[in-house]
Structures are given as C-alpha cells and as structure tokens.
Design an enzyme around this catalytic site. Structure first.
Site, short mmCIF file in Angstrom:
data_model
loop_
_atom_site.label_atom_id
_atom_site.label_comp_id
_atom_site.label_asym_id
_atom_site.label_seq_id
_atom_site.Cartn_x
_atom_site.Cartn_y
_atom_site.Cartn_z
N HIS A 289 2.05 -54.06 90.41
CA HIS A 289 1.31 -53.69 91.61
C HIS A 289 -0.12 -54.13 91.35
O HIS A 289 -0.87 -53.47 90.61
CB HIS A 289 1.38 -52.18 91.88
CG HIS A 289 0.61 -51.78 93.10
ND1 HIS A 289 1.21 -51.36 94.26
CD2 HIS A 289 -0.72 -51.76 93.34
CE1 HIS A 289 0.27 -51.10 95.16
NE2 HIS A 289 -0.91 -51.33 94.63
N ASP B 3 9.91 -52.90 99.57
CA ASP B 3 8.97 -51.86 99.17
C ASP B 3 9.18 -50.61 100.03
O ASP B 3 8.22 -50.01 100.54
CB ASP B 3 7.52 -52.35 99.26
CG ASP B 3 6.57 -51.45 98.48
OD1 ASP B 3 7.03 -50.47 97.87
OD2 ASP B 3 5.35 -51.72 98.50
N HIS C 162 12.89 -53.75 94.88
CA HIS C 162 11.68 -52.93 95.05
C HIS C 162 11.90 -51.84 96.09
O HIS C 162 11.68 -52.05 97.28
CB HIS C 162 10.51 -53.84 95.47
CG HIS C 162 9.18 -53.18 95.45
ND1 HIS C 162 7.99 -53.87 95.50
CD2 HIS C 162 8.82 -51.87 95.39
CE1 HIS C 162 6.98 -53.03 95.48
NE2 HIS C 162 7.47 -51.80 95.42
N PHE D 218 13.10 -44.57 95.90
CA PHE D 218 14.05 -43.57 96.41
C PHE D 218 13.70 -42.14 95.98
O PHE D 218 14.45 -41.21 96.22
CB PHE D 218 15.49 -43.94 96.02
CG PHE D 218 16.13 -44.98 96.92
CD1 PHE D 218 15.44 -45.53 97.99
CD2 PHE D 218 17.44 -45.39 96.71
CE1 PHE D 218 16.04 -46.48 98.83
CE2 PHE D 218 18.04 -46.34 97.55
CZ PHE D 218 17.35 -46.89 98.60
N ARG D 219 12.54 -41.96 95.33
CA ARG D 219 11.88 -40.64 95.19
C ARG D 219 12.56 -39.62 94.29
O ARG D 219 12.26 -38.42 94.39
CB ARG D 219 11.66 -40.02 96.57
CG ARG D 219 10.91 -40.91 97.57
CD ARG D 219 9.56 -41.28 97.07
NE ARG D 219 8.73 -41.93 98.10
CZ ARG D 219 7.67 -42.68 97.82
NH1 ARG D 219 7.30 -42.89 96.57
NH2 ARG D 219 6.96 -43.23 98.78
N HIS E 25 4.65 -57.49 96.40
CA HIS E 25 3.91 -57.48 97.67
C HIS E 25 2.62 -58.29 97.71
O HIS E 25 1.52 -57.74 97.85
CB HIS E 25 3.63 -56.05 98.15
CG HIS E 25 3.22 -55.05 97.09
ND1 HIS E 25 2.20 -55.27 96.22
CD2 HIS E 25 3.70 -53.82 96.79
CE1 HIS E 25 2.07 -54.22 95.42
NE2 HIS E 25 2.98 -53.34 95.75
N HIS F 195 7.65 -41.56 103.26
CA HIS F 195 6.89 -40.31 103.24
C HIS F 195 7.25 -39.59 104.54
O HIS F 195 7.55 -40.24 105.54
CB HIS F 195 5.38 -40.56 103.21
CG HIS F 195 4.91 -41.28 101.98
ND1 HIS F 195 4.78 -40.67 100.76
CD2 HIS F 195 4.55 -42.57 101.79
CE1 HIS F 195 4.35 -41.55 99.86
NE2 HIS F 195 4.22 -42.72 100.47
O1 DOR Z 1 2.01 -47.97 99.72
C1 DOR Z 1 2.59 -47.78 98.65
N1 DOR Z 1 3.48 -46.80 98.50
N2 DOR Z 1 2.31 -48.58 97.63
C2 DOR Z 1 2.75 -48.30 96.39
O2 DOR Z 1 2.42 -49.00 95.48
C3 DOR Z 1 3.58 -47.12 96.12
C4 DOR Z 1 4.28 -46.72 97.35
C5 DOR Z 1 4.86 -45.34 97.22
O3 DOR Z 1 5.54 -45.08 96.22
O4 DOR Z 1 4.65 -44.53 98.12
ZN ZN Z 2 6.32 -50.21 95.86
ZN ZN Z 3 3.17 -51.45 94.86
#
Ligand code: DOR
Ligand code: ZN
Ligand code: ZN
Length: 389
Positions: free
Chosen positions: A159, A279, A34, A37-38, A206, A283
């Site tokens: 999710h 996870d 999980h 990596f964007r 999560h 950002h």
């Molecule tokens: O906080 C989160 N960020 N929960 C998610 O389900 C997605 C993740 C994200 O991709 O930023």
């Molecule tokens: Zn996630």
């Molecule tokens: Zn999630």
C-alpha cells in the site's frame, strides 16, 4: 444447455431455466488478490460467509485476503488462528471458496517471514497508515522487509502512500488533498527503488495516478519484477463522484481525476497493468456516516467488478481477452495458484441496475448503486458444482 466457453469449446450445463435470449459465455472464474474480509475482529463489516457469497455472486472463486485485521496478522500463530476461523466460516457458508492470505509486515517481524513462507501468498506492507494499525514508514525498516522477502522469494504487496507527506497535508479539508497524489507517487518510487535494490518481487496495490503508471513503465523496462494493480473504483469513479457519494467515496488511495481514469484505461490497453483487483473493503453505512475524518476509508467492490468490466467491454474500453488476462490468467500466474476448473457463466446482454438490496456483502451498499450495467454473471461453477446466481 450448450454454452460456448472463452476457449471456444462448447460445454453442456444444466441451466435450462435461463432465457432463450440470453447471450451466455463461460469464462474462467475470477481471481482477486486483494480483499478485506474482516476476520478476525471486524465481523460486523464482513465475514467469510457473507464474503464468500459476495465473491461468488461477483464471479470470483479465489480471493487473497489482507492482514489488516484486529489483531493484525503478523506472525505464524495469528496466521493459523485466522485460517482456522476462515475454514469454519466457509464450511458454514457451503461455498468451497479458494483463498490465500498475506502476512502483515511490522517494523520488526521480518524474522517471522521464513516460518510463514509456505503458508502465505506474500507479505503486505503499509507504507502509509490506512484501516487498522499496520504501518512501516521508516525506510530502514522497509529495507529489512524487502531484503528478507527477496531471500525467501516472497512477493511484497505494498500500500504505497507516503506517511510523512500525508501528515504534512493534515490541515487540508479534503481527503484527495490530504492523501495527495504526491504521497502515492513518492511511496511508489521508493518501493520500486527497494525492489530494484534487493531484487524483490513487488506488487503495487491500487495504482491511482498517471505519474505512478510512468514509474511502473520505467521500472518494467529496467527489468524490475513489478506488478501493477488497478481497482474498479479508480477506473470507474473520480473526484466528481464525491458530490453524490460523500464519505461513501472515501478510500485510500483516494479517488482521483477524470484524466487519471483515462490514464489507467490507457495503461490497461498498453499492457502496463497486470491485475484488476477489487480492494473490496467493506464498512457499515453507520460507520461511513460519521463526519470526515472520523469516517473510515474503503469501498466494497467484489460483486460489481465483473459487470462493470463487461459493460466497459460493450463500450469498447476493454476487450474480453483483456478482462480474462487481468482477472484470471495474471493473478493465477503471479501468485502461483493451483489451476482449477472453476467457471463463471456470464450473460453478455443482461441489463440490470446495481441495487443495494441485491448485494450479498454484509455492509449492504455499493458506490456504484444506480448504475445500469449490461453484462452480468448468472452462474458459477465452483469445485465442479453449479451455483446459479
Ligand atoms: O481505503 C482503504 N480501505 N484502503 C486501505 O488500504 C485499507 C482498506 C480497508 O481495509 O478498509
Ligand atoms: Zn486494500
Ligand atoms: Zn491499500
């Protein structure tokens, strides 16, 4: 230098510049099913060069990446395009990181599952909206996803936060109130009901509350094939950390209470949790500095997870065996990943503070900044090559 392995073998590794005082141990390199990596679409937050460096710095040599990209990865062509970009970026990084990908579920793309089945780790379903625009909140649409995944023997990673509950709470001021524990509990119970009905392999991302643990325990007893993941932020942070973190602590599902932290630790040691997943959801600080609710949800975590766990081991919260089970053995089995010889060498006695400037993730910050942790990875063996950290 001779190093003891977790399996009580002695291996010879050229690490001679490490201190004589270090208390080294070789563990199987970690696997995390999980991460975010964007790529494609948000490379300013992370890409696979920085992501791979961050993963290896954290002791991981295998990651499974989520499809909430821009565009979202929801069909065969998108999947192939994403793989191509990743392979190019990994080549440039010089790190042969092992990876697999999820296909994102939409309300009508279940017809794509069969085409993609051989190429993916599973299907990712957002029952509540989070980062990106993937959302399937109608039960009749979720039914089709669970049914088709079961037919193809594909795992569904969920999710689980209930969109309607979240929307009803929108007048609330706090993230943990809007995205309430009831939202998570309701969605988890619906996902379990569908997994039971269609005999689908369910991976609950999560888990964050004591109530969800009870639902998982019950379902496991009934023979539902369900795997539960917990994250480092839900183990090591809680609502009290908002004072210090502000929107840096904003994540979906949200941070919960100290009691929930304790319930998650108890569940780990009771054998109810299958995987500790990071996870890792980077950002930028600039994005996180926007006033709530315009700030995005998500925290990075891949570089600090192992050290947090080793430190918890010193505090007798978890055993080394459990760490290996939840960060290597179970993910390898559940996702049917090929076995490899990758190792992470940890110094169980190395004490260091988490510092933003030491991080490899492109976002450059950690919600655990300032913590002094004992036990850190010092080298990784990836594809038979040593990478000192
Ligand atoms: O906080 C989160 N960020 N929960 C998610 O389900 C997605 C993740 C994200 O991709 O930023
Ligand atoms: Zn996630
Ligand atoms: Zn999630």
């Amino acid at each position: 230098m001779k190093i003891k392995t977790y399996a009580n073998k002695i291996i010879e590794i050229d690490l001679n510049d490490l201190s004589e005082n270090s208390n080294l141990l070789a563990l199987p390199a970690l696997i995390v099913p999980h991460v975010h990596f964007r790529v494609p679409g948000a490379e300013h937050k992370e890409d696979w060069q920085t992501g791979a460096r961050a993963a290896v710095a954290g002791g991981y040599t295998t990651v499974i990446d989520m499809p909430n990209n821009n565009p979202p990865v929801i069909n065969y062509a998108g999947l192939m395009e994403k793989k191509k970009i990743i392979n190019e970026q990994l080549k440039r990084s010089g790190l042969p990181l092992n990876y697999a990908l999820y296909l994102g579920a939409t309300k009508n793309n279940w017809t794509e599952f069969e085409k993609c089945a051989q190429q993916i780790a599973g299907i990712k379903l957002f029952m509540g909206a989070s980062t990106g625009n993937l959302l399937v909140d109608k039960k009749e649409d979720q039914e089709k996803i669970f049914a088709e995944a079961a037919r193809l023997n594909l795992l569904v990673a969920v999710h689980a936060e209930d969109e309607a509950t979240i929307n009803n709470n929108k007048q609330g001021l706090f993230h943990s109130v809007i995205r309430s524990r009831e939202a998570a509990i309701k969605a988890v119970s619906q996902a379990l009901e569908l997994a039971k009905k269609y005999k689908t392999k369910l991976y609950l991302c999560h888990i964050s509350t004591a109530e969800e643990i009870n639902l998982v325990a019950e379902a496991k007893k009934e023979g539902v094939t369900v795997y539960a993941e917990v994250t480092p932020h839900h183990l090591f942070l809680n609502e009290n950390d908002y004072d210090r973190l502000g929107t840096l602590g904003q994540v979906n599902p949200p941070l919960r209470t100290i009691k929930d932290n304790q319930a998650l630790w108890q569940a780990i040691n009771d054998g109810l949790i299958d995987i500790i997943g990071t996870d890792h959801a980077p950002h930028t600080l600039k994005e996180k500095a926007k006033p709530y609710p315009n700030s995005p949800s998500g925290v990075p975590g891949i570089e600090t997870c192992l050290s947090l766990l080793l430190n918890a081991c010193h505090e007798s919260k978890i055993t080394l065996n459990k760490i290996v089970e939840l960060t290597h053995d179970n993910p390898q089995k559940i996702f049917n990943l090929p076995k490899n010889n990758d190792l992470v060498i940890v110094d169980l006695d190395l004490k260091k503070e988490v510092k933003n400037e030491n991080l490899k993730t492109k976002c450059g910050w950690s919600p655990f900044v300032g913590r002094a942790l004992t036990g850190w990875p010092v080298a990784v063996i990836i594809n038979n090559k040593i990478k000192k950290l």
